[in-house]
Design an enzyme around this catalytic site. Structure first.
Site, PDB file in Angstrom:
ATOM      1  N   GLY A  13      16.175 -42.606 -53.292  1.00  0.00           N
ATOM      2  CA  GLY A  13      15.884 -43.966 -53.742  1.00  0.00           C
ATOM      3  C   GLY A  13      15.343 -44.888 -52.657  1.00  0.00           C
ATOM      4  O   GLY A  13      15.278 -46.107 -52.845  1.00  0.00           O
ATOM      5  N   VAL A  14      14.936 -44.341 -51.531  1.00  0.00           N
ATOM      6  CA  VAL A  14      14.436 -45.183 -50.420  1.00  0.00           C
ATOM      7  C   VAL A  14      13.018 -45.679 -50.703  1.00  0.00           C
ATOM      8  O   VAL A  14      12.632 -46.786 -50.320  1.00  0.00           O
ATOM      9  CB  VAL A  14      14.484 -44.399 -49.083  1.00  0.00           C
ATOM     10  CG1 VAL A  14      13.741 -45.129 -47.975  1.00  0.00           C
ATOM     11  CG2 VAL A  14      15.926 -44.135 -48.677  1.00  0.00           C
ATOM     12  N   LYS A  16      10.258 -42.921 -51.191  1.00  0.00           N
ATOM     13  CA  LYS A  16       9.335 -41.832 -50.821  1.00  0.00           C
ATOM     14  C   LYS A  16       8.185 -41.711 -51.811  1.00  0.00           C
ATOM     15  O   LYS A  16       7.042 -41.491 -51.423  1.00  0.00           O
ATOM     16  CB  LYS A  16      10.059 -40.459 -50.826  1.00  0.00           C
ATOM     17  CG  LYS A  16      11.152 -40.274 -49.840  1.00  0.00           C
ATOM     18  CD  LYS A  16      11.755 -38.869 -49.915  1.00  0.00           C
ATOM     19  CE  LYS A  16      12.437 -38.531 -51.206  1.00  0.00           C
ATOM     20  NZ  LYS A  16      13.636 -39.318 -51.495  1.00  0.00           N
ATOM     21  N   THR A  17       8.504 -41.821 -53.092  1.00  0.00           N
ATOM     22  CA  THR A  17       7.478 -41.603 -54.112  1.00  0.00           C
ATOM     23  C   THR A  17       6.453 -42.731 -54.067  1.00  0.00           C
ATOM     24  O   THR A  17       5.242 -42.479 -54.136  1.00  0.00           O
ATOM     25  CB  THR A  17       8.141 -41.517 -55.508  1.00  0.00           C
ATOM     26  OG1 THR A  17       9.085 -40.446 -55.473  1.00  0.00           O
ATOM     27  CG2 THR A  17       7.125 -41.260 -56.593  1.00  0.00           C
ATOM     28  N   VAL A  18       6.916 -43.954 -53.916  1.00  0.00           N
ATOM     29  CA  VAL A  18       6.004 -45.104 -53.860  1.00  0.00           C
ATOM     30  C   VAL A  18       5.138 -45.000 -52.600  1.00  0.00           C
ATOM     31  O   VAL A  18       3.914 -45.170 -52.653  1.00  0.00           O
ATOM     32  CB  VAL A  18       6.802 -46.424 -53.904  1.00  0.00           C
ATOM     33  CG1 VAL A  18       5.894 -47.618 -53.643  1.00  0.00           C
ATOM     34  CG2 VAL A  18       7.516 -46.560 -55.247  1.00  0.00           C
ATOM     35  N   LYS A  33       5.409 -32.194 -55.457  1.00  0.00           N
ATOM     36  CA  LYS A  33       6.871 -32.370 -55.489  1.00  0.00           C
ATOM     37  C   LYS A  33       7.421 -31.003 -55.874  1.00  0.00           C
ATOM     38  O   LYS A  33       7.427 -30.632 -57.051  1.00  0.00           O
ATOM     39  CB  LYS A  33       7.227 -33.422 -56.550  1.00  0.00           C
ATOM     40  CG  LYS A  33       8.715 -33.634 -56.769  1.00  0.00           C
ATOM     41  CD  LYS A  33       9.292 -34.701 -55.885  1.00  0.00           C
ATOM     42  CE  LYS A  33      10.767 -34.940 -56.203  1.00  0.00           C
ATOM     43  NZ  LYS A  33      11.347 -35.983 -55.346  1.00  0.00           N
ATOM     44  N   GLY A 103      15.570 -36.569 -52.395  1.00  0.00           N
ATOM     45  CA  GLY A 103      16.648 -37.191 -51.620  1.00  0.00           C
ATOM     46  C   GLY A 103      16.348 -37.128 -50.130  1.00  0.00           C
ATOM     47  O   GLY A 103      15.197 -37.262 -49.704  1.00  0.00           O
ATOM     48  N   PRO A 184       6.408 -53.532 -47.699  1.00  0.00           N
ATOM     49  CA  PRO A 184       7.362 -54.494 -48.252  1.00  0.00           C
ATOM     50  C   PRO A 184       7.746 -54.112 -49.683  1.00  0.00           C
ATOM     51  O   PRO A 184       7.042 -53.335 -50.322  1.00  0.00           O
ATOM     52  CB  PRO A 184       6.587 -55.814 -48.271  1.00  0.00           C
ATOM     53  CG  PRO A 184       5.304 -55.578 -47.594  1.00  0.00           C
ATOM     54  CD  PRO A 184       5.071 -54.102 -47.523  1.00  0.00           C
ATOM     55  N   LEU A 186       7.485 -54.719 -53.317  1.00  0.00           N
ATOM     56  CA  LEU A 186       6.425 -55.381 -54.067  1.00  0.00           C
ATOM     57  C   LEU A 186       6.924 -55.740 -55.452  1.00  0.00           C
ATOM     58  O   LEU A 186       7.562 -54.923 -56.125  1.00  0.00           O
ATOM     59  CB  LEU A 186       5.205 -54.459 -54.178  1.00  0.00           C
ATOM     60  CG  LEU A 186       4.617 -54.029 -52.828  1.00  0.00           C
ATOM     61  CD1 LEU A 186       3.566 -52.953 -53.007  1.00  0.00           C
ATOM     62  CD2 LEU A 186       4.040 -55.228 -52.099  1.00  0.00           C
TER      63      LEU A 186
HETATM   64  N1  ATP Z   1       7.647 -50.880 -51.877  1.00  0.00           N
HETATM   65  C1  ATP Z   1       8.301 -50.982 -53.029  1.00  0.00           C
HETATM   66  N2  ATP Z   1       8.191 -52.091 -53.785  1.00  0.00           N
HETATM   67  C2  ATP Z   1       8.848 -52.206 -54.951  1.00  0.00           C
HETATM   68  N3  ATP Z   1       9.657 -51.259 -55.462  1.00  0.00           N
HETATM   69  C3  ATP Z   1       9.806 -50.124 -54.745  1.00  0.00           C
HETATM   70  C4  ATP Z   1       9.140 -49.922 -53.508  1.00  0.00           C
HETATM   71  N4  ATP Z   1       9.485 -48.712 -53.030  1.00  0.00           N
HETATM   72  C5  ATP Z   1      10.316 -48.189 -53.933  1.00  0.00           C
HETATM   73  N5  ATP Z   1      10.515 -49.016 -54.970  1.00  0.00           N
HETATM   74  C6  ATP Z   1      11.364 -48.798 -56.142  1.00  0.00           C
HETATM   75  O1  ATP Z   1      12.613 -48.287 -55.688  1.00  0.00           O
HETATM   76  C7  ATP Z   1      13.035 -47.219 -56.512  1.00  0.00           C
HETATM   77  C8  ATP Z   1      13.169 -45.943 -55.674  1.00  0.00           C
HETATM   78  O2  ATP Z   1      11.908 -45.629 -55.122  1.00  0.00           O
HETATM   79  P1  ATP Z   1      11.351 -44.139 -55.113  1.00  0.00           P
HETATM   80  O3  ATP Z   1      11.432 -43.529 -56.468  1.00  0.00           O
HETATM   81  O4  ATP Z   1      10.006 -44.177 -54.463  1.00  0.00           O
HETATM   82  O5  ATP Z   1      12.439 -43.438 -54.173  1.00  0.00           O
HETATM   83  P2  ATP Z   1      12.493 -41.934 -53.666  1.00  0.00           P
HETATM   84  O6  ATP Z   1      12.856 -41.985 -52.236  1.00  0.00           O
HETATM   85  O7  ATP Z   1      11.231 -41.257 -54.024  1.00  0.00           O
HETATM   86  O8  ATP Z   1      13.701 -41.308 -54.501  1.00  0.00           O
HETATM   87  P3  ATP Z   1      14.010 -39.765 -54.910  1.00  0.00           P
HETATM   88  O9  ATP Z   1      14.970 -39.258 -53.884  1.00  0.00           O
HETATM   89  O10 ATP Z   1      14.626 -39.890 -56.257  1.00  0.00           O
HETATM   90  O11 ATP Z   1      12.720 -39.002 -54.940  1.00  0.00           O
HETATM   91  C9  ATP Z   1      12.005 -47.100 -57.643  1.00  0.00           C
HETATM   92  O12 ATP Z   1      12.435 -47.865 -58.739  1.00  0.00           O
HETATM   93  C10 ATP Z   1      10.759 -47.710 -57.033  1.00  0.00           C
HETATM   94  O13 ATP Z   1       9.873 -48.253 -57.997  1.00  0.00           O
HETATM   95  C1  DNN Z   2      18.052 -37.214 -58.706  1.00  0.00           C
HETATM   96  C2  DNN Z   2      17.482 -37.951 -57.500  1.00  0.00           C
HETATM   97  N1  DNN Z   2      16.490 -38.880 -57.956  1.00  0.00           N
HETATM   98  C3  DNN Z   2      16.892 -36.977 -56.487  1.00  0.00           C
HETATM   99  N2  DNN Z   2      15.795 -36.277 -57.112  1.00  0.00           N
HETATM  100  C4  DNN Z   2      17.909 -36.003 -55.921  1.00  0.00           C
HETATM  101  C5  DNN Z   2      18.842 -36.697 -54.978  1.00  0.00           C
HETATM  102  C6  DNN Z   2      19.909 -35.793 -54.443  1.00  0.00           C
HETATM  103  C7  DNN Z   2      20.876 -36.509 -53.525  1.00  0.00           C
HETATM  104  C8  DNN Z   2      22.031 -35.664 -53.172  1.00  0.00           C
HETATM  105  C9  DNN Z   2      22.944 -36.375 -52.186  1.00  0.00           C
HETATM  106  O1  DNN Z   2      22.516 -36.692 -51.068  1.00  0.00           O
HETATM  107  O2  DNN Z   2      24.097 -36.652 -52.539  1.00  0.00           O
HETATM  108 MG    MG Z   3      10.853 -39.625 -55.214  1.00  0.00          MG
END
Ligand code: ATP
Ligand code: DNN
Ligand code: MG
Length: 212
Positions: A13-14, A16-18, A33, A103, A184, A186
């Site tokens: 949720g940090v 990465k995808t964005v 992915k 994650g 930032p 957004l």
């Molecule tokens: N720069 C940003 N501005 C606004 N919202 C963001 C930003 N980056 C991430 N988010 C929001 O935060 C949430 C988590 O972001 P994201 O899905 O990119 O995390 P992740 O690291 O890819 O997670 P995962 O481990 O599930 O793959 C999402 O709802 C996404 O839209």
């Molecule tokens: C489901 C989630 N969005 C990710 N794809 C997987 C995250 C695994 C985290 C496991 C952990 O660190 O406890």
């Molecule tokens: Mg992701």
């Protein structure tokens, strides 16, 4: 030879995808992915395609699509599947390639192996996404220890969130890695806003100089 990066993070949720969507857009890259856990909401591949406006052929198919939004080792158990990390071979692409883990670095794919072990076999440069908020210094420096222990190359840190100059500086100094920039939060998060913000806050040439 093409540019290839692994995008990982200090946690789930940090962002990465964005970040991957913005980088793929900037580089004209493909996105992969390998393991998607959770299929009820928009998948990471779908998000990258939408936010990065990638052509469909730039989204490579996942190796495993697991129903449950959980750690892949557990999501696979629930689906009655056995993930085989050693079968994750890097796809060949003519465009740059961005690979997103699930994650953080020590998330298990099986009860024996974590993502960092797979990244160590690939030996591609890692981009570590890190929050800027309180708690990130510890998470980011720990992540860098896990990377160093496996001798994986690091391109640098991509910060996500509000500016915290001292935090960003001490992570880069104590971690011994460059800060690549900060995306930032957004609101609204649109393809145009993301492209514009990435251009403003990152120097794309930092990513183009590394050929692996
Ligand atoms: N720069 C940003 N501005 C606004 N919202 C963001 C930003 N980056 C991430 N988010 C929001 O935060 C949430 C988590 O972001 P994201 O899905 O990119 O995390 P992740 O690291 O890819 O997670 P995962 O481990 O599930 O793959 C999402 O709802 C996404 O839209
Ligand atoms: C489901 C989630 N969005 C990710 N794809 C997987 C995250 C695994 C985290 C496991 C952990 O660190 O406890
Ligand atoms: Mg992701």
């Amino acid at each position: 030879m093409s540019l290839r990066f692994v995008v990982t993070a200090t946690d789930t949720g940090v962002g990465k995808t964005v970040f991957s969507a913005a980088l793929a857009d900037a580089l004209g890259a493909c996105y992969w992915k390998p393991i998607q856990a959770g299929l009820d909401e928009e998948t990471d591949s779908e998000t990258v395609r939408r936010l990065g406006r990638l052509p469909p052929q730039h989204i490579l198919p996942e190796a495993w699509r697991l129903k449950t939004p959980a750690s892949p080792h557990l999501a696979a158990d629930i689906d009655g599947l056995a993930l085989r990390p050693e079968a994750l071979h890097l796809p060949k692409t003519t465009s740059p390639l961005i690979i997103e883990g699930a994650g953080g670095l020590l998330v298990p794919l099986t009860r024996r192996e974590v993502f960092a072990d797979v990244f160590a076999r690939w030996r591609l440069p890692i981009i570590l996404c890190a929050r800027t908020g309180l708690g990130t210094i510890n998470h980011t420096l720990l992540s860098l220890e896990a990377i160093r222990r496996r001798q994986i190359p690091v391109l640098g840190i991509a910060f996500i969130g509000d500016a915290q100059p001292d935090t960003q500086q001490i992570i880069a100094e104590m971690g011994g890695v460059p800060s690549l920039g900060r995306l930032p939060r957004l609101d609204p998060l649109t393809p145009d806003a993301l492209r514009e913000s990435f251009r403003r806050h990152f120097d794309v040439s930092q990513f183009q100089e590394r050929c692996v």
